[in-house]
Scaffold this motif. Structure first.
Motif, PDB file in Angstrom:
ATOM      1  N   ASN A  48      56.322  10.387  28.112  1.00  0.00           N
ATOM      2  CA  ASN A  48      55.527  10.690  29.290  1.00  0.00           C
ATOM      3  C   ASN A  48      55.532   9.601  30.344  1.00  0.00           C
ATOM      4  OD1 ASN A  48      54.777  13.078  28.088  1.00  0.00           O
ATOM      5  ND2 ASN A  48      53.003  12.178  27.116  1.00  0.00           N
ATOM      6  N   SER A  49      56.265   8.526  30.133  1.00  0.00           N
ATOM      7  CA  SER A  49      56.100   7.386  31.016  1.00  0.00           C
ATOM      8  C   SER A  49      57.247   7.179  32.004  1.00  0.00           C
ATOM      9  CB  SER A  49      55.918   6.122  30.171  1.00  0.00           C
ATOM     10  OG  SER A  49      57.078   5.891  29.406  1.00  0.00           O
ATOM     11  N   LYS A  50      58.120   8.128  32.176  1.00  0.00           N
ATOM     12  CA  LYS A  50      59.255   7.927  33.071  1.00  0.00           C
ATOM     13  C   LYS A  50      58.902   8.340  34.500  1.00  0.00           C
ATOM     14  CE  LYS A  50      64.101   8.136  33.299  1.00  0.00           C
ATOM     15  NZ  LYS A  50      65.297   8.182  32.554  1.00  0.00           N
ATOM     16  N   VAL A  51      59.220   7.455  35.433  1.00  0.00           N
ATOM     17  CA  VAL A  51      59.033   7.724  36.863  1.00  0.00           C
ATOM     18  C   VAL A  51      60.388   7.592  37.531  1.00  0.00           C
ATOM     19  CG1 VAL A  51      57.904   6.987  38.990  1.00  0.00           C
ATOM     20  CG2 VAL A  51      56.679   6.840  36.825  1.00  0.00           C
ATOM     21  N   VAL A  52      60.746   8.590  38.328  1.00  0.00           N
ATOM     22  CA  VAL A  52      62.044   8.602  39.011  1.00  0.00           C
ATOM     23  C   VAL A  52      61.813   8.376  40.498  1.00  0.00           C
ATOM     24  CG1 VAL A  52      64.090   9.993  39.480  1.00  0.00           C
ATOM     25  CG2 VAL A  52      62.931  10.212  37.284  1.00  0.00           C
ATOM     26  N   LEU A  53      62.569   7.460  41.078  1.00  0.00           N
ATOM     27  CA  LEU A  53      62.506   7.195  42.515  1.00  0.00           C
ATOM     28  C   LEU A  53      63.693   7.869  43.183  1.00  0.00           C
ATOM     29  CD1 LEU A  53      61.694   3.394  42.335  1.00  0.00           C
ATOM     30  CD2 LEU A  53      60.087   5.279  42.539  1.00  0.00           C
ATOM     31  N   CYS A  54      63.427   8.651  44.235  1.00  0.00           N
ATOM     32  CA  CYS A  54      64.501   9.380  44.924  1.00  0.00           C
ATOM     33  C   CYS A  54      64.416   9.134  46.422  1.00  0.00           C
ATOM     34  CB  CYS A  54      64.380  10.876  44.662  1.00  0.00           C
ATOM     35  SG  CYS A  54      64.590  11.337  42.949  1.00  0.00           S
ATOM     36  N   GLU A  55      65.577   9.035  47.024  1.00  0.00           N
ATOM     37  CA  GLU A  55      65.666   8.876  48.471  1.00  0.00           C
ATOM     38  C   GLU A  55      66.751   9.835  48.972  1.00  0.00           C
ATOM     39  OE1 GLU A  55      65.354   5.169  51.507  1.00  0.00           O
ATOM     40  OE2 GLU A  55      66.613   4.915  49.750  1.00  0.00           O
ATOM     41  N   ILE A  70      60.908  19.311  36.467  1.00  0.00           N
ATOM     42  CA  ILE A  70      60.932  20.313  35.394  1.00  0.00           C
ATOM     43  C   ILE A  70      61.024  19.640  34.035  1.00  0.00           C
ATOM     44  CG2 ILE A  70      62.346  22.143  34.377  1.00  0.00           C
ATOM     45  CD1 ILE A  70      62.968  22.997  37.305  1.00  0.00           C
ATOM     46  N   ASN A  71      61.726  18.517  33.958  1.00  0.00           N
ATOM     47  CA  ASN A  71      61.851  17.768  32.706  1.00  0.00           C
ATOM     48  C   ASN A  71      60.656  16.851  32.469  1.00  0.00           C
ATOM     49  OD1 ASN A  71      64.297  18.888  31.895  1.00  0.00           O
ATOM     50  ND2 ASN A  71      65.440  17.501  33.206  1.00  0.00           N
ATOM     51  N   LEU A 101      54.846  24.659  38.126  1.00  0.00           N
ATOM     52  CA  LEU A 101      54.653  23.918  36.879  1.00  0.00           C
ATOM     53  C   LEU A 101      53.212  23.454  36.683  1.00  0.00           C
ATOM     54  CD1 LEU A 101      57.871  21.734  37.047  1.00  0.00           C
ATOM     55  CD2 LEU A 101      57.467  23.727  35.602  1.00  0.00           C
ATOM     56  N   ASN A 102      52.305  23.903  37.537  1.00  0.00           N
ATOM     57  CA  ASN A 102      50.899  23.479  37.520  1.00  0.00           C
ATOM     58  C   ASN A 102      50.757  21.976  37.705  1.00  0.00           C
ATOM     59  OD1 ASN A 102      49.860  26.066  37.132  1.00  0.00           O
ATOM     60  ND2 ASN A 102      50.169  25.916  34.928  1.00  0.00           N
ATOM     61  N   GLY A 103      51.681  21.379  38.429  1.00  0.00           N
ATOM     62  CA  GLY A 103      51.637  19.944  38.690  1.00  0.00           C
ATOM     63  C   GLY A 103      50.899  19.646  39.974  1.00  0.00           C
ATOM     64  N   ASP A 118      52.323  18.731  35.080  1.00  0.00           N
ATOM     65  CA  ASP A 118      50.957  18.816  34.573  1.00  0.00           C
ATOM     66  C   ASP A 118      50.630  17.816  33.469  1.00  0.00           C
ATOM     67  OD1 ASP A 118      52.574  20.009  32.677  1.00  0.00           O
ATOM     68  OD2 ASP A 118      51.200  21.646  32.255  1.00  0.00           O
ATOM     69  N   ASN A 119      51.630  17.157  32.877  1.00  0.00           N
ATOM     70  CA  ASN A 119      51.355  16.189  31.813  1.00  0.00           C
ATOM     71  C   ASN A 119      51.033  14.795  32.346  1.00  0.00           C
ATOM     72  OD1 ASN A 119      54.086  15.805  32.618  1.00  0.00           O
ATOM     73  ND2 ASN A 119      54.503  14.720  30.722  1.00  0.00           N
ATOM     74  N   VAL A 120      51.054  14.616  33.663  1.00  0.00           N
ATOM     75  CA  VAL A 120      50.781  13.311  34.276  1.00  0.00           C
ATOM     76  C   VAL A 120      49.511  13.424  35.109  1.00  0.00           C
ATOM     77  CG1 VAL A 120      51.644  11.544  35.851  1.00  0.00           C
ATOM     78  CG2 VAL A 120      53.241  12.774  34.382  1.00  0.00           C
ATOM     79  N   ASP A 121      48.583  12.514  34.869  1.00  0.00           N
ATOM     80  CA  ASP A 121      47.348  12.474  35.656  1.00  0.00           C
ATOM     81  C   ASP A 121      47.473  11.412  36.735  1.00  0.00           C
ATOM     82  OD1 ASP A 121      45.998  14.438  34.223  1.00  0.00           O
ATOM     83  OD2 ASP A 121      45.348  12.990  32.718  1.00  0.00           O
ATOM     84  N   VAL A 122      47.051  11.756  37.939  1.00  0.00           N
ATOM     85  CA  VAL A 122      47.066  10.820  39.058  1.00  0.00           C
ATOM     86  C   VAL A 122      45.623  10.597  39.478  1.00  0.00           C
ATOM     87  CG1 VAL A 122      47.843  10.433  41.423  1.00  0.00           C
ATOM     88  CG2 VAL A 122      49.304  11.675  39.829  1.00  0.00           C
ATOM     89  N   SER A 123      45.226   9.342  39.569  1.00  0.00           N
ATOM     90  CA  SER A 123      43.870   9.054  40.014  1.00  0.00           C
ATOM     91  C   SER A 123      43.924   8.126  41.214  1.00  0.00           C
ATOM     92  CB  SER A 123      43.047   8.422  38.886  1.00  0.00           C
ATOM     93  OG  SER A 123      43.635   7.213  38.492  1.00  0.00           O
TER      94      SER A 123
END
Length: 140
Positions: A48-55, A70-71, A101-103, A118-123
């Motif tokens: 659950n800890s992967k963050v992808v940076l895109c430009e 989606i992944n 995806l309910n994100g 939806d598996n990542v919470d943002v606060s």
């Protein structure tokens, strides 16, 4: 046996039930090792800890970004090098993907967005200066 008795036996099924008195003692479970109850938290954390940076520079790259969402990966998109029309199309496409995806999709800056499944919470939130908002809204 009369028909009356047959019907009574059919509906009550007296002969099929066997009553057993149960005790209130704890049942004897086989001894288990501590390993059976261990959950590897490092493995769950890595999933659950992967963050992808895109430009992205063009709309053609949006499918690859959507595949990351989606992944179940969080994606930060920087649209500073994308022309305005294509940036709008990218945001529209990704907002539909995130919604399906309910994100969530959150604006981080004038041309930077965070898309999470939806598996990542943002606060928390990031506030922009008034000048940046005015400048950005002119184009959007």
């Amino acid at each position: 046996m009369s028909i009356k008795n047959k019907i009574k036996n059919f509906f009550t099924m007296d002969e099929e039930y066997e009553y057993v008195e149960e005790s209130m003692e704890q049942p004897d479970f086989p001894a288990t090792t501590a390993r059976d109850n261990v959950v590897n938290l490092k493995r769950i954390e890595k999933m659950n800890s992967k963050v992808v940076l895109c430009e992205p520079r063009t709309y053609n790259e949006v499918q690859e970004i959507a595949d990351n969402i989606i992944n179940r990966r969080a994606v930060v998109i920087n649209l500073q090098r994308t022309d305005l029309q294509q940036a709008k199309q990218i945001v529209d496409f990704l907002s539909g993907t995130v919604y399906a995806l309910n994100g969530k999709m959150q604006k981080l800056g004038s041309q930077t967005f965070l898309c999470v499944p939806d598996n990542v919470d943002v606060s928390g939130s990031i506030s922009e200066s008034f000048a940046e908002v005015e400048e950005f809204n002119k184009g959007w």
